[in-house]
Design a protein around this motif. Sequence first.
Motif, PDB file in Angstrom:
ATOM      1  N   UNK A   1       7.610   0.759   5.653  1.00 25.52           N
ATOM      2  CA  UNK A   1       8.854   1.386   5.241  1.00 25.52           C
ATOM      3  C   UNK A   1       8.555   2.876   5.116  1.00 25.52           C
ATOM      4  N   UNK A   2       8.899   3.620   6.147  1.00 26.68           N
ATOM      5  CA  UNK A   2       8.558   5.047   6.144  1.00 26.68           C
ATOM      6  C   UNK A   2       9.288   5.808   5.036  1.00 26.68           C
ATOM      7  N   UNK A   3      10.472   5.358   4.672  1.00 27.77           N
ATOM      8  CA  UNK A   3      11.222   6.032   3.608  1.00 27.77           C
ATOM      9  C   UNK A   3      10.512   5.902   2.260  1.00 27.77           C
ATOM     10  N   UNK A   4       9.767   4.817   2.099  1.00 27.68           N
ATOM     11  CA  UNK A   4       9.036   4.586   0.848  1.00 27.68           C
ATOM     12  C   UNK A   4       7.553   4.895   0.974  1.00 27.68           C
ATOM     13  N   UNK A   5       7.136   5.320   2.176  1.00 29.12           N
ATOM     14  CA  UNK A   5       5.715   5.601   2.429  1.00 29.12           C
ATOM     15  C   UNK A   5       4.844   4.417   2.026  1.00 29.12           C
TER      16      UNK A   5
ATOM     17  N   UNK B   1       2.514  13.303   5.832  1.00 25.84           N
ATOM     18  CA  UNK B   1       3.677  12.653   6.424  1.00 25.84           C
ATOM     19  C   UNK B   1       3.317  11.239   6.852  1.00 25.84           C
ATOM     20  N   UNK B   2       3.792  10.285   6.074  1.00 27.04           N
ATOM     21  CA  UNK B   2       3.416   8.877   6.265  1.00 27.04           C
ATOM     22  C   UNK B   2       3.717   8.400   7.674  1.00 27.04           C
TER      23      UNK B   2
ATOM     24  N   UNK C   1       0.863  -1.178   0.000  1.00 22.90           N
ATOM     25  CA  UNK C   1       0.000   0.000   0.000  1.00 22.90           C
ATOM     26  C   UNK C   1       0.896   1.223   0.000  1.00 22.90           C
ATOM     27  N   UNK C   2       0.854   1.968  -1.085  1.00 20.03           N
ATOM     28  CA  UNK C   2       1.644   3.181  -1.206  1.00 20.03           C
ATOM     29  C   UNK C   2       0.796   4.384  -0.808  1.00 20.03           C
ATOM     30  N   UNK C   3       1.343   5.192   0.080  1.00 15.64           N
ATOM     31  CA  UNK C   3       0.632   6.364   0.578  1.00 15.64           C
ATOM     32  C   UNK C   3       1.262   7.643   0.047  1.00 15.64           C
TER      33      UNK C   3
END
Length: 125
Positions: free
Chosen positions: A73-77, A28-29, A22-24
Amino acid sequence: QVQLVESGGGLVQAGSSLTLSCAASGRTFSNYAMGWFRQAPGKEREFVGVISWIGGSTSYADSVKGRFTISRDNAKSTVYLQMSSLKPEDTAVYYCVARRYGGVGSTSAPDYAYWGQGTQVTVSA
């Protein structure tokens, strides 16, 4: 606003594994708890699992505990739902959800303001 886009659904055999993503975008993710719900034909939408916005704590429905794993993965949201030992009863549309500053106690659909469009997972016997 937060936009959520799921991917990775498909048709698999019982006992197989599948990973949903799931891409957000939009906010700010890392400030959002991310979760998954599912809805099978003729049934109500049900909670699958959630990962908190901080600390990476997770919570799962009893029906998937030990078989499904949520990670982020917060870097990839992006949030992932790794599903293993799939059963035909796991067949459903899977929805990604987001709640700002949410925790593992957010297990009800009304807790989440943001929903993706869903991705179909079909498990054949």
